[in-house]
Write a protein that holds these residues in place. Structure first.
Motif, PDB file in Angstrom:
ATOM      1  N   PRO A 148      -8.470 -15.081  23.849  1.00 32.52           N
ATOM      2  CA  PRO A 148      -7.895 -16.282  23.201  1.00 32.52           C
ATOM      3  C   PRO A 148      -7.627 -16.143  21.712  1.00 32.52           C
ATOM      4  O   PRO A 148      -6.540 -16.487  21.261  1.00 32.52           O
ATOM      5  CB  PRO A 148      -8.943 -17.363  23.500  1.00 32.52           C
ATOM      6  N   PRO A 149      -8.537 -15.600  20.888  1.00 33.41           N
ATOM      7  CA  PRO A 149      -8.216 -15.561  19.460  1.00 33.41           C
ATOM      8  C   PRO A 149      -7.317 -14.384  19.057  1.00 33.41           C
ATOM      9  O   PRO A 149      -6.975 -14.258  17.885  1.00 33.41           O
ATOM     10  CB  PRO A 149      -9.581 -15.438  18.782  1.00 33.41           C
ATOM     11  N   GLU A 150      -6.965 -13.499  19.983  1.00 31.42           N
ATOM     12  CA  GLU A 150      -6.235 -12.279  19.646  1.00 31.42           C
ATOM     13  C   GLU A 150      -4.783 -12.386  20.101  1.00 31.42           C
ATOM     14  O   GLU A 150      -4.454 -13.136  21.028  1.00 31.42           O
ATOM     15  CB  GLU A 150      -6.906 -11.060  20.284  1.00 31.42           C
ATOM     16  N   THR A 151      -3.958 -11.611  19.440  1.00 34.33           N
ATOM     17  CA  THR A 151      -2.517 -11.603  19.740  1.00 34.33           C
ATOM     18  C   THR A 151      -2.043 -10.237  20.250  1.00 34.33           C
ATOM     19  O   THR A 151      -0.850  -9.950  20.206  1.00 34.33           O
ATOM     20  CB  THR A 151      -1.719 -11.978  18.483  1.00 34.33           C
ATOM     21  N   PHE A 152      -2.935  -9.396  20.690  1.00 35.08           N
ATOM     22  CA  PHE A 152      -2.562  -8.066  21.157  1.00 35.08           C
ATOM     23  C   PHE A 152      -3.367  -7.734  22.401  1.00 35.08           C
ATOM     24  O   PHE A 152      -4.417  -8.335  22.665  1.00 35.08           O
ATOM     25  CB  PHE A 152      -2.801  -7.004  20.076  1.00 35.08           C
ATOM     26  N   ASN A 153      -2.858  -6.779  23.178  1.00 31.50           N
ATOM     27  CA  ASN A 153      -3.553  -6.313  24.380  1.00 31.50           C
ATOM     28  C   ASN A 153      -4.482  -5.159  24.033  1.00 31.50           C
ATOM     29  O   ASN A 153      -4.124  -4.252  23.274  1.00 31.50           O
ATOM     30  CB  ASN A 153      -2.543  -5.841  25.426  1.00 31.50           C
ATOM     31  N   ARG A 154      -5.637  -5.217  24.593  1.00 23.86           N
ATOM     32  CA  ARG A 154      -6.572  -4.101  24.454  1.00 23.86           C
ATOM     33  C   ARG A 154      -6.252  -3.034  25.496  1.00 23.86           C
ATOM     34  O   ARG A 154      -5.605  -3.328  26.505  1.00 23.86           O
ATOM     35  CB  ARG A 154      -8.013  -4.576  24.617  1.00 23.86           C
TER      36      ARG A 154
END
Length: 637
Positions: A60-66
């Motif tokens: 939720p707080p991130e804008t990239f894929n791990r």
């Protein structure tokens, strides 16, 4: 080639669908994989090749894929599970076949999809809830919604598709594995990082790009050209220590003392040159130790405080614990430990006057000689092209720009790759650069000129020296082999290139069609050679061997058949096979295009004068005695 993914390197991404994507990994950017998603480029920099990654869901707080490294046990779980089941046939459940295949299983039975690695239940369903009228109960709208809301790298979508199939129980083990493989390739969010070698570049150009740019030359054709032309590392250059002559121009090396020089005619955009350079060990740039560990420019503490801290970008194979926001972290070098912060601040804060930065005239560094040849004398490639500039655009994938080699001075091809046009080879006097004299000016005149004019003067001298060296060394001959992949008539190419080869040099020519190579092989056939020896052309009467080698030919003998031996034509094509128990057969469909053929031969030096047999001459009397002795022996038997 480096074993780790370097910044700004070109790599090949193998997608689950089987397609290949070629891209340059630029730090602090985002790599897009289309429908599969995107990821930060820093996550794969300085990581090994041949790893398989999986795009995980965004938190939720991130804008990239791990990214998660998929272990080998998970990649080959189906193969390992099938081998375990084959070892224990009593415990395995036989697939329905024959009359039992049509018997429906009882309703009300709950079916589950179990993860073979962990043993956890992925999803469950009831047979009674499925629609018996359709094979796949999910509609396209529902599948699209599941694709948008897909989690766990697409595994949930694949599980729901399999559980929604009404005839899943009627599939055999083979068809079930095939169905699962098709859905996995379509929806799984995985990719593999591969090095961009010549074989991978050739596959990408054939399958995904325009094969006509490389003349439909497959990987096996590239291998045949390199093998039959005996392309290999030609040895170290022993002429680097030689100094220029009295005029300041380096002399052209003796061809007999400098092996490892190949002549190339390449119309594939540089693919053939790249393949030969890879065999010779001069394709990939080698980073020297002082470039990797050299001292960095000192920076003040104030500048260092403005920079964000660099976070590690490692990922694990089991967990997905990755530092927050690694997408745009700058990759910087460590500070120089030998320089103190106070000294760095003092050095940067003190203004430097022009008088302090300028060296005395006596201590100034001497400018390098403009007429010094920047090319190596051994282990080189000389490319002949028909245009004003060679078309070697595919070399940019290996960090070499043929239009401006000075931008990559440390690349091996900068010193080992030489180019010249057919005009410069056949009629060098018609070339304006070669026919003109080298610009020459006195030191007093140079000091009176402006900086732009002095730079133009030095560039013209260096271009004049390079052009003279390339043309003179090419016309001097002594090449170790000839490799051709062109749309030109091979007879015209051989007429001008064969005299430049050394004795015993191999020849390999690729053509999309067999007809040009058949005509070329006929010019060097045994019948033509016998006719040449019996009655040579009248215009060659009194000519030396060198003049005969450069003979233009006539209608009866387009080429001198005594210059090449062992002329033959061959082809090869690797067929893909499906290897399964009871289902081993070649694939019925494959990529079309030209078949491709290779002409091979060897350059020979004709002997002067008549060739006579020598030996002990037996007398007539001895022959009669041997015949009588043999007759008596047969009569006694």
């Amino acid at each position: 080639m480096h074993s780790l993914v370097e910044p700004n390197a070109w790599i090949a991404l193998k997608l689950p669908s089987g397609n290949t994507r070629i891209l340059q990994i630029i730090p602090n950017t985002t790599v897009s994989l289309g429908k599969y998603g995107s990821f930060p480029s820093n996550l794969i920099i300085h990581r090994p090749y041949h790893l398989t990654y999986e795009l995980q869901d965004k938190k939720p707080p991130e804008t990239f894929n791990r990214l998660r490294i998929v272990p080998a046990a998970e990649l080959y779980s189906d193969i390992l599970s099938s081998s375990d089941s084959s070892n224990s046939p009593d415990e395995a459940t036989p697939a329905p076949d024959g009359d039992d295949a049509d018997i429906p299983l009882p309703t009300g039975v709950e079916y589950t999809l179990v993860d073979p690695e962990s043993g956890a239940v992925v999803a469950t369903t009831d047979r009674a809830e499925l629609n018996a009228e359709a094979r796949q109960t999910l509609t396209m709208e529902e599948i699209e919604e599941l694709k948008k809301d897909a989690t766990d790298a697409g595994k949930d979508l694949i599980a729901k598709l399999m559980l929604s199939h009404t005839a899943i129980d009627q599939k055999t083990e083979y068809s079930l594995a095939k169905y699962k493989l098709l859905k996995t390739r379509k929806y799984i969010r995985r990719f593999s990082v591969l090095p961009l070698d010549v074989a991978q570049l050739d596959y990408w150009l054939l399958e995904d790009k325009d094969p006509a740019k490389i003349l439909d030359m497959r990987e096996e054709m590239v291998a045949l050209l390199g093998c039959w032309a005996n392309v290999h590392f030609g040895g170290e250059d022993h002429c680097d220590s030689e100094s220029p002559n009295e005029e300041g121009i380096e002399s052209v090396p003796n061809p007999k003392q400098t092996p490892g020089r190949w002549l190339v005619v390449d119309d594939t955009g540089g693919l053939l040159v790249a393949a030969m350079a890879e065999r010779m060990g001069i394709l990939y740039p080698v980073k020297s130790k002082h470039l990797l560990e050299g001292p960095q420019r000192p920076r003040s503490p104030k500048a260092r405080r403005r920079e964000p801290p660099v976070q590690p970008i490692m990922t694990t194979t089991t967990d997905s614990h990755v530092p927050t926001h690694p997408a745009h972290q700058p990759i910087v070098a460590e500070d120089n430990p030998d320089v103190e912060p106070e000294s760095q601040e003092n050095d940067l804060s003190k203004p430097r006057s022009p008088q302090a930065s300028r060296k005395p005239l006596g201590e100034a560094k001497q400018r390098s000689n403009d007429l010094q040849i920047p090319y190596a004398h051994a282990n080189t490639l000389t490319v002949i092209h028909p245009n004003s500039q060679p078309n070697l655009s595919f070399l940019r994938y290996y960090d070499f720009d043929i239009t401006n080699p000075t931008h990559t001075p440390t690349h091996p091809l900068t010193r080992h790759l030489m180019t010249l046009s057919w005009l410069q080879l056949l009629e060098p006097q018609l070339d304006s650069t070669y026919s003109s004299e080298a610009p020459n000016a006195t030191p007093e005149e140079l000091r009176s000129w402006k900086a732009n004019r002095r730079g133009t003067y030095h560039r013209k001298r260096r271009r004049w020296a390079r052009t003279h060296h390339v043309i003179d060394s090419a016309r001097g001959g002594g090449f170790s082999g000839l490799v051709v992949s062109s749309t030109m008539d091979p007879i015209s190419v051989m007429r001008h290139c064969v005299p430049l080869l050394a004795g015993g040099a191999p020849i390999a020519i690729y053509s999309q069609a067999i007809e040009p190579l058949t005509a070329l092989a006929d010019c060097y056939s045994i019948a033509r050679r016998g006719a040449w020896v019996a009655s040579p052309p009248g215009e060659l009467a009194g000519c030396s061997l060198e003049e005969q080698e450069h003979w233009a030919g006539n209608d009866e003998f387009p080429l001198n058949p005594a210059l090449v031996l062992g002329a033959s034509i061959q082809t090869s094509r690797v067929r893909r096979w499906q290897v399964l128990p009871g289902r081993t057969h070649p694939l019925m469909t494959s990529k079309g295009g030209a078949e491709g053929y290779v002409f091979t031969g060897w350059r020979v030096k004709p002997a002067e004068g008549k060739v006579e047999a020598r030996g002990k001459k037996r007398s007539k009397k001895r022959k009669v005695e041997e015949g009588q002795t043999q007759g008596q022996g047969e009569g006694g038997k």
